[in-house]
Design a protein around this motif. Sequence first.
Motif, PDB file in Angstrom:
ATOM      1  N   SER A  63       0.837  -1.197   0.000  1.00 47.05           N
ATOM      2  CA  SER A  63       0.000   0.000   0.000  1.00 47.05           C
ATOM      3  C   SER A  63       0.871   1.245   0.000  1.00 47.05           C
ATOM      4  O   SER A  63       1.975   1.254   0.559  1.00 47.05           O
ATOM      5  CB  SER A  63      -0.914   0.023   1.232  1.00 47.05           C
ATOM      6  OG  SER A  63      -1.837  -1.043   1.198  1.00 47.05           O
ATOM      7  N   LEU A  64       0.354   2.289  -0.632  1.00 48.02           N
ATOM      8  CA  LEU A  64       0.961   3.623  -0.613  1.00 48.02           C
ATOM      9  C   LEU A  64       0.052   4.518   0.224  1.00 48.02           C
ATOM     10  O   LEU A  64      -1.138   4.665  -0.073  1.00 48.02           O
ATOM     11  CB  LEU A  64       1.107   4.171  -2.031  1.00 48.02           C
ATOM     12  CG  LEU A  64       1.489   5.655  -2.155  1.00 48.02           C
ATOM     13  CD1 LEU A  64       2.848   5.932  -1.524  1.00 48.02           C
ATOM     14  CD2 LEU A  64       1.468   6.086  -3.627  1.00 48.02           C
ATOM     15  N   ILE A  65       0.615   5.112   1.249  1.00 46.38           N
ATOM     16  CA  ILE A  65      -0.140   5.874   2.242  1.00 46.38           C
ATOM     17  C   ILE A  65       0.212   7.356   2.177  1.00 46.38           C
ATOM     18  O   ILE A  65       1.391   7.718   2.141  1.00 46.38           O
ATOM     19  CB  ILE A  65       0.152   5.349   3.665  1.00 46.38           C
ATOM     20  CG1 ILE A  65      -0.116   3.850   3.758  1.00 46.38           C
ATOM     21  CG2 ILE A  65      -0.638   6.145   4.704  1.00 46.38           C
ATOM     22  CD1 ILE A  65      -1.544   3.444   3.490  1.00 46.38           C
ATOM     23  N   ASP A 115      -7.114  -7.545   8.810  1.00 46.32           N
ATOM     24  CA  ASP A 115      -7.433  -6.550   7.793  1.00 46.32           C
ATOM     25  C   ASP A 115      -8.347  -5.494   8.408  1.00 46.32           C
ATOM     26  O   ASP A 115      -9.374  -5.815   9.022  1.00 46.32           O
ATOM     27  CB  ASP A 115      -8.118  -7.205   6.596  1.00 46.32           C
ATOM     28  CG  ASP A 115      -8.437  -6.196   5.516  1.00 46.32           C
ATOM     29  OD1 ASP A 115      -7.520  -5.812   4.768  1.00 46.32           O
ATOM     30  OD2 ASP A 115      -9.618  -5.759   5.443  1.00 46.32           O
ATOM     31  N   TYR A 116      -7.997  -4.227   8.224  1.00 44.79           N
ATOM     32  CA  TYR A 116      -8.712  -3.135   8.888  1.00 44.79           C
ATOM     33  C   TYR A 116     -10.161  -3.034   8.404  1.00 44.79           C
ATOM     34  O   TYR A 116     -11.084  -2.889   9.200  1.00 44.79           O
ATOM     35  CB  TYR A 116      -7.966  -1.829   8.645  1.00 44.79           C
ATOM     36  CG  TYR A 116      -8.567  -0.624   9.326  1.00 44.79           C
ATOM     37  CD1 TYR A 116      -8.639  -0.551  10.708  1.00 44.79           C
ATOM     38  CD2 TYR A 116      -9.051   0.455   8.581  1.00 44.79           C
ATOM     39  CE1 TYR A 116      -9.180   0.558  11.340  1.00 44.79           C
ATOM     40  CE2 TYR A 116      -9.594   1.565   9.195  1.00 44.79           C
ATOM     41  CZ  TYR A 116      -9.660   1.618  10.576  1.00 44.79           C
ATOM     42  OH  TYR A 116     -10.200   2.702  11.204  1.00 44.79           O
ATOM     43  N   GLY A 117     -10.352  -3.102   7.093  1.00 47.57           N
ATOM     44  CA  GLY A 117     -11.709  -3.015   6.568  1.00 47.57           C
ATOM     45  C   GLY A 117     -12.573  -4.173   7.023  1.00 47.57           C
ATOM     46  O   GLY A 117     -13.760  -4.000   7.353  1.00 47.57           O
ATOM     47  N   SER A 168      -8.186  -4.460   2.554  1.00 44.47           N
ATOM     48  CA  SER A 168      -8.554  -3.043   2.499  1.00 44.47           C
ATOM     49  C   SER A 168      -7.352  -2.137   2.303  1.00 44.47           C
ATOM     50  O   SER A 168      -7.502  -0.944   2.078  1.00 44.47           O
ATOM     51  CB  SER A 168      -9.272  -2.640   3.789  1.00 44.47           C
ATOM     52  OG  SER A 168      -8.398  -2.780   4.909  1.00 44.47           O
ATOM     53  N   GLY A 169      -6.137  -2.694   2.424  1.00 45.28           N
ATOM     54  CA  GLY A 169      -4.927  -1.897   2.227  1.00 45.28           C
ATOM     55  C   GLY A 169      -4.106  -1.678   3.476  1.00 45.28           C
ATOM     56  O   GLY A 169      -2.917  -1.372   3.386  1.00 45.28           O
ATOM     57  N   ILE A 170      -4.711  -1.833   4.652  1.00 47.49           N
ATOM     58  CA  ILE A 170      -3.965  -1.721   5.902  1.00 47.49           C
ATOM     59  C   ILE A 170      -4.519  -2.748   6.893  1.00 47.49           C
ATOM     60  O   ILE A 170      -5.621  -3.266   6.724  1.00 47.49           O
ATOM     61  CB  ILE A 170      -4.038  -0.312   6.536  1.00 47.49           C
ATOM     62  CG1 ILE A 170      -5.485   0.102   6.792  1.00 47.49           C
ATOM     63  CG2 ILE A 170      -3.322   0.705   5.671  1.00 47.49           C
ATOM     64  CD1 ILE A 170      -5.620   1.450   7.500  1.00 47.49           C
ATOM     65  N   THR A 171      -3.729  -3.024   7.916  1.00 45.80           N
ATOM     66  CA  THR A 171      -4.165  -3.934   8.968  1.00 45.80           C
ATOM     67  C   THR A 171      -4.352  -3.175  10.276  1.00 45.80           C
ATOM     68  O   THR A 171      -4.031  -1.992  10.391  1.00 45.80           O
ATOM     69  CB  THR A 171      -3.143  -5.060   9.193  1.00 45.80           C
ATOM     70  OG1 THR A 171      -1.884  -4.480   9.554  1.00 45.80           O
ATOM     71  CG2 THR A 171      -2.995  -5.914   7.951  1.00 45.80           C
ATOM     72  N   CYS A 172      -4.861  -3.876  11.265  1.00 45.20           N
ATOM     73  CA  CYS A 172      -4.970  -3.316  12.614  1.00 45.20           C
ATOM     74  C   CYS A 172      -4.863  -4.454  13.614  1.00 45.20           C
ATOM     75  O   CYS A 172      -5.017  -5.630  13.277  1.00 45.20           O
ATOM     76  CB  CYS A 172      -6.281  -2.562  12.808  1.00 45.20           C
ATOM     77  SG  CYS A 172      -7.751  -3.626  12.810  1.00 45.20           S
ATOM     78  N   TYR A 173      -4.598  -4.086  14.833  1.00 43.41           N
ATOM     79  CA  TYR A 173      -4.634  -5.034  15.947  1.00 43.41           C
ATOM     80  C   TYR A 173      -5.977  -4.877  16.636  1.00 43.41           C
ATOM     81  O   TYR A 173      -6.590  -3.802  16.607  1.00 43.41           O
ATOM     82  CB  TYR A 173      -3.496  -4.729  16.918  1.00 43.41           C
ATOM     83  CG  TYR A 173      -3.344  -5.705  18.059  1.00 43.41           C
ATOM     84  CD1 TYR A 173      -2.937  -7.010  17.831  1.00 43.41           C
ATOM     85  CD2 TYR A 173      -3.589  -5.312  19.373  1.00 43.41           C
ATOM     86  CE1 TYR A 173      -2.781  -7.913  18.872  1.00 43.41           C
ATOM     87  CE2 TYR A 173      -3.430  -6.203  20.427  1.00 43.41           C
ATOM     88  CZ  TYR A 173      -3.030  -7.502  20.171  1.00 43.41           C
ATOM     89  OH  TYR A 173      -2.878  -8.395  21.208  1.00 43.41           O
TER      90      TYR A 173
END
Length: 342
Positions: A217-219, A265-267, A308-313
Motif C-alpha cells: 500500500s501507498l499511504i 485486515d482493517y476493513g 482493504s490496504g492496511i491492517t490493525c490489531y
Amino acid sequence: MVLVYMEANNDLRYEALTSINRMEKGAKDIDGILLVYIKTSSVRSYLLKIKYDPDENRITSDTVKTYQSSATSDPEFLKDVVSNAQKEYPAETYGLVLWSHATSWAPPSSAIVKTKSFGRDNGEEMDIIDLKNALPNNLEFLIFDACSMGGVEVLYEFKDKANYIIASPAETIAESFPYQYITPFLFKGSDQLKDVAQAYYDYYNSYTDDRQSATVSLIKTSQLPQLASEMKSLMIRTKVYGDQFTTTNIQRLDFTLGFPVANYDYGDFLDHNWQQQELRSIYSQLKKVILYQAATPNFLGKPIKAFSGITCYIPYYNDINLTYYKRLQWYTASGFNILFEK
C-alpha cells in the motif's frame, strides 16, 4: 537523495547483497544520489554510493565510509547514519528505505513476546517507538522493505516523519523489493511512488508458485489524523467502557507461524464489528489515506479473501500486549481507549 538502511547481520545477508546488485542495475540515469548503509557482519559496516552496473554478480559501488563494530539496531546509531548522510549529500528531497526483518509494532518484551518491531543485528532488535524517534521529520517518503509494517498503528506512529509511506500489511518475501525496476521511480517525485508499489506487486504476482505472495500500500500520511478522528467518532457513538470486539472470521494478514501480534485486515475488522451505514464516513476517509493498494489472491498458499490496504490489531481484556499498545499514538487518537479506560 535516497538512503537505504540495511540491517543484514542476520539470515538475510545473501538477499541484501542481491538487492544492492539490483539497485546498481536499476541506477542508470537516476536524477539524484542513492546511498546504501549495509551491515552483514559484526566486525564492520559500510556506506555505499550506488553507481550503475548491469552485472548482478558483482558490487561495484563506491565505499564512502566504513564503520567499525557498529550496532545497527541502536536507534542513536541509525539517527547518526541518516543525519550524516543528509549532511554530506544535501538535496531538495530525501527518501529513506528501511530494509530488514520486522514484526509490525510488536513490543520489546513480555511474558509471551520475545521480539521487537524492526531490524535484527546479531539478535538485537529495535523498538518501534525508538525507531520513530530516531528518524528526521523531513522525509518525502519512507519505504519499509520489511514484514508487516503496513498496520495502521505503525503508519500512524510514523505519520509525522514522511509525506508518503510504502509498506506491506502482510509479511514480505525475503527476495525483497525488485530494485532493478523500482530504483528509477525513487527519483521521479511523489507522483511516481505508485509505480514503486505497483512494480512490487507486479513482480510477485507474476510468479506461479508460492512466491506469488505480496501485499502493498501507498499511504498519504497527512490524511491519517482525519482517519483517526473518524474512528474516534465512530467509537464514541457506538462503544462504551467494557465492550469487546469480535475477531471471528476476520481476515488475518499475518501468515508466519508464531507471529508475535495478530494483524487483522482493517476493513474486515470494521465490517464485522459495525453496520455498513455506520461506516460511510470512515471508508470515505480511508480512500484518501490509501493512494494505491494491491494483494495477490493468496499468500504462501493461504487465501486473501479481504484486503482493504492496511491492517490493525484488536486489543482485548487481559491482553499481554495491552500495556505496550496503550503507548502507541493510534490507541488514544482512534478512541480505542474508550473500551479500556473509564
